[in-house]
Write a protein that holds these residues in place. Structure first.
Motif, PDB file in Angstrom:
ATOM      1  N   PRO A 307      14.181   6.704  -5.569  1.00  0.00           N
ATOM      2  CA  PRO A 307      13.087   7.404  -4.888  1.00  0.00           C
ATOM      3  C   PRO A 307      12.729   6.695  -3.579  1.00  0.00           C
ATOM      4  N   THR A 308      12.629   7.475  -2.487  1.00  0.00           N
ATOM      5  CA  THR A 308      12.565   6.861  -1.159  1.00  0.00           C
ATOM      6  C   THR A 308      11.291   6.061  -0.917  1.00  0.00           C
ATOM      7  N   ILE A 309      10.209   6.380  -1.606  1.00  0.00           N
ATOM      8  CA  ILE A 309       8.976   5.614  -1.413  1.00  0.00           C
ATOM      9  C   ILE A 309       9.196   4.143  -1.775  1.00  0.00           C
ATOM     10  N   LEU A 310      10.148   3.879  -2.670  1.00  0.00           N
ATOM     11  CA  LEU A 310      10.432   2.497  -3.081  1.00  0.00           C
ATOM     12  C   LEU A 310      11.008   1.673  -1.936  1.00  0.00           C
ATOM     13  N   HIS A 311      11.676   2.329  -0.985  1.00  0.00           N
ATOM     14  CA  HIS A 311      12.206   1.605   0.168  1.00  0.00           C
ATOM     15  C   HIS A 311      11.063   1.080   1.043  1.00  0.00           C
ATOM     16  N   TYR A 312      10.039   1.901   1.240  1.00  0.00           N
ATOM     17  CA  TYR A 312       8.866   1.436   1.991  1.00  0.00           C
ATOM     18  C   TYR A 312       8.201   0.263   1.268  1.00  0.00           C
ATOM     19  N   GLU A 313       8.111   0.384  -0.038  1.00  0.00           N
ATOM     20  CA  GLU A 313       7.463  -0.685  -0.814  1.00  0.00           C
ATOM     21  C   GLU A 313       8.258  -1.990  -0.731  1.00  0.00           C
ATOM     22  N   ALA A 314       9.590  -1.876  -0.664  1.00  0.00           N
ATOM     23  CA  ALA A 314      10.421  -3.079  -0.545  1.00  0.00           C
ATOM     24  C   ALA A 314      10.196  -3.771   0.797  1.00  0.00           C
ATOM     25  N   LEU A 315      10.069  -2.995   1.862  1.00  0.00           N
ATOM     26  CA  LEU A 315       9.795  -3.577   3.179  1.00  0.00           C
ATOM     27  C   LEU A 315       8.399  -4.197   3.218  1.00  0.00           C
ATOM     28  N   GLU A 316       7.449  -3.530   2.566  1.00  0.00           N
ATOM     29  CA  GLU A 316       6.092  -4.071   2.494  1.00  0.00           C
ATOM     30  C   GLU A 316       6.099  -5.421   1.773  1.00  0.00           C
ATOM     31  N   GLU A 317       6.822  -5.511   0.671  1.00  0.00           N
ATOM     32  CA  GLU A 317       6.893  -6.763  -0.085  1.00  0.00           C
ATOM     33  C   GLU A 317       7.534  -7.863   0.754  1.00  0.00           C
ATOM     34  N   TYR A 318       8.602  -7.519   1.487  1.00  0.00           N
ATOM     35  CA  TYR A 318       9.264  -8.503   2.335  1.00  0.00           C
ATOM     36  C   TYR A 318       8.312  -9.026   3.414  1.00  0.00           C
ATOM     37  N   ALA A 319       7.622  -8.113   4.101  1.00  0.00           N
ATOM     38  CA  ALA A 319       6.705  -8.511   5.170  1.00  0.00           C
ATOM     39  C   ALA A 319       5.565  -9.369   4.632  1.00  0.00           C
ATOM     40  N   GLU A 320       5.059  -9.006   3.462  1.00  0.00           N
ATOM     41  CA  GLU A 320       3.965  -9.772   2.853  1.00  0.00           C
ATOM     42  C   GLU A 320       4.430 -11.190   2.506  1.00  0.00           C
ATOM     43  N   ASN A 321       5.613 -11.309   1.905  1.00  0.00           N
ATOM     44  CA  ASN A 321       6.114 -12.628   1.503  1.00  0.00           C
ATOM     45  C   ASN A 321       6.467 -13.500   2.703  1.00  0.00           C
ATOM     46  N   ALA A 322       7.024 -12.883   3.757  1.00  0.00           N
ATOM     47  CA  ALA A 322       7.500 -13.661   4.901  1.00  0.00           C
ATOM     48  C   ALA A 322       6.392 -13.996   5.890  1.00  0.00           C
ATOM     49  N   PHE A 323       5.453 -13.057   6.098  1.00  0.00           N
ATOM     50  CA  PHE A 323       4.488 -13.236   7.184  1.00  0.00           C
ATOM     51  C   PHE A 323       3.032 -12.996   6.776  1.00  0.00           C
ATOM     52  N   GLY A 324       2.825 -12.330   5.629  1.00  0.00           N
ATOM     53  CA  GLY A 324       1.475 -11.970   5.219  1.00  0.00           C
ATOM     54  C   GLY A 324       0.983 -10.749   5.974  1.00  0.00           C
TER      55      GLY A 324
END
Length: 510
Positions: A307-324
């Motif tokens: 499901p494509t919404i999961l791709h947005y969530e994956a990018l959100e998780e990456y940005a949160e972990n890397a930069f907050g």
């Protein structure tokens, strides 16, 4: 960090449209005649029209929707010749000379954009930046080393390094110096102004459906109107006209996703992309005087996968972990086409069509590839020698790796065509929650249903109007996407993205 601050936006919208007022244009309502008809109102079509207008040609841009509403508005807007790990591969498959031409073509595009900005005094947030490919995978270090050797062989200004300016660990990175980034819509608006001022014609909400190619090419619109011209440039992302070039069999469509966020940590200048999968690409920009981080990646074949919404969530998780993440501003997705050998198709649509040209297959690197296209098409039309003509010729068909990719691409299409026809949907319309879409069973037949936030239901036939594959629901963007050739449709069945030209059929629930 409050929950309200970091909530993902409910609907997709690209950041480039924020605060930019573009002119609107009328729909074609009569037959016209021009020197060159350009189908497609993105960066390729507009830059081509600009160059031809400067040479004294009368042009008409014909856009099915609104100008700059397609791939150009959904880009990361990097102006770079660093197109992933490509140069070692090009040397192995195409030879050193062709690989060098590919690099030089993209650097020429970079120089053209920079010169045009200077000439027209365009304020478009242009800044020269270094570009980096980095990895945290041992498997990719050798690939970066091979790519560095290719850089040296081709005379590219870059090298392998052990650290990047960003505050997280990496194993290795390959830098290409003196690349650039900009705001694509701010860049293109003055080009539109110039085209109009010099007598060029621009039409929106005018869908081209065919080219009548007899004495001279005539573009036929959905309403039956005609645009007679000496030359036609097909700059519509996926070619609306094939000319027996069999483009659907020689390209595949991929979607990728982007988010724009304000971050807790400061992110340094530069343009960054990882070598491994899943793709993670990021760069900063300024919006209303504040620094914003753009993060992209998560590419997959259109209409396929999770499901494509999961791709947005994956990018959100990456940005949160890397930069907050301090604030989540925008999210959007893009669609790109990849050719069999990863080199765009730019030139005569087939060897038998001297007056119809095409530019497609930019593989996510559209800012330079579009400009390469505009320069090359202008030269072909004006009879000017261009050293890149053979490299990008759509009629090329290299045995390696094209044959293997040709077979793989078409087996994948056949697989999804058959699977879609055999699938029996188990869900019923009454099972849908508000703001949910799904393939459903309507009177024993496959249909596509979306129930909006107010409970209103929209039902469409799920057979793609291009070549008959069965479309799938895209939950991230609320669209119906075709897994075979990448056509996309709205919740009411209207075409958002080709190659399909006609809407999906409606399903009568009664």
């Amino acid at each position: 960090m409050s929950n309200e601050q970091v909530n993902m936006p409910q609907f997709p919208k690209p950041i480039w449209k924020e605060g930019v007022e573009l002119p609107r244009f009328s729909t074609l309502n009569e037959d016209i005649e021009v020197d060159v008809a350009i189908v497609g109102g993105g960066i390729t079509g507009i830059t081509t029209a600009y160059l031809l207008t400067k040479k004294g040609y009368k042009v008409a841009i014909i856009e099915a929707g609104e100008l700059l509403n397609g791939t150009t508005a959904h880009t990361t807007a990097k102006i770079t010749a660093q197109h992933g790990l490509i140069y070692d591969e090009l040397i192995q498959n195409n030879g050193k000379d062709q690989a060098k031409l590919y690099y030089e073509a993209n650097i020429d595009a970079f120089k053209f954009i920079k010169t045009t900005i200077d000439e027209l005094q365009i304020d478009c947030d242009f800044s020269e930046e270094d570009a980096y490919i980095y990895t945290n995978s041992e498997d990719y270090i050798r690939k970066l080393e091979a790519e560095e050797n290719a850089y040296k062989e081709l005379g590219i200004n870059g090298e392998l390094i052990n650290e990047i300016p960003v505050d997280f660990p990496i194993k290795a990175a390959l830098i290409m110096r003196n690349q650039a980034q900009f705001h694509p819509l701010k860049y293109l608006k003055p080009l539109l102004d110039y085209i109009q001022k010099e007598g060029g014609l621009i039409f929106e909400k005018t869908t081209a459906t065919d080219v009548d190619y007899s004495d001279q090419p005539i573009v036929i619109t959905k309403e039956g109107l005609k645009v007679k011209s000496k030359f036609v440039c097909v700059c519509s992302h996926f070619p609306f006209y094939d000319g027996l070039g069999f483009y659907p069999t020689r390209m595949y469509a991929e979607r990728s996703y982007l988010i724009a966020v304000k971050t807790d940590k400061d992110v340094p200048r530069g343009m960054y992309i990882n070598a491994e999968q899943p793709t993670r690409s990021f760069r900063t920009m300024t919006l209303n005087g504040e620094k914003v981080l753009l993060v992209g990646g998560e590419n997959h074949k259109t209409g396929q996968g999770i499901p494509t919404i999961l791709h947005y969530e994956a990018l959100e998780e990456y940005a949160e972990n890397a930069f907050g993440i301090n604030e989540f501003l925008f999210r959007w997705s893009a669609q790109d086409l990849t050719t069999l050998d990863k080199i765009p198709y730019i030139g005569r649509i087939t060897n038998n069509h001297d007056q119809v040209f095409v530019a497609t297959g930019f593989r996510k690197w559209g800012m330079t590839s579009s400009t390469v296209s505009a320069i090359l098409l202008t030269d072909l039309i004006s009879g000017t020698k261009n050293k890149y003509e053979d490299l990008f010729s759509p009629s090329r068909f290299n045995a390696n790796p094209s044959v293997k990719e040709f077979i793989t691409t078409n087996l994948d299409v056949a697989k999804h065509l058959i699977e879609g026809k055999l699938e029996y949907p188990l869900r019923d319309i009454n099972d849908l929650a508000n703001d949910e879409g799904s393939v459903v069973n309507v009177n024993g037949k496959r249909a596509g249903a979306y129930k909006d936030a107010d409970g209103k239901v929209y039902v469409v036939d799920t057979t793609c109007t291009h070549l008959g594959c069965e479309i799938e629901w895209n939950s991230g963007d609320r669209t119906w996407d075709c897994p075979c050739h990448g056509s996309r449709f709205s919740i009411v069945g209207d075409v958002i993205e080709g190659p399909a030209e006609t809407p999906l059929g409606k399903v009568d629930l009664d």
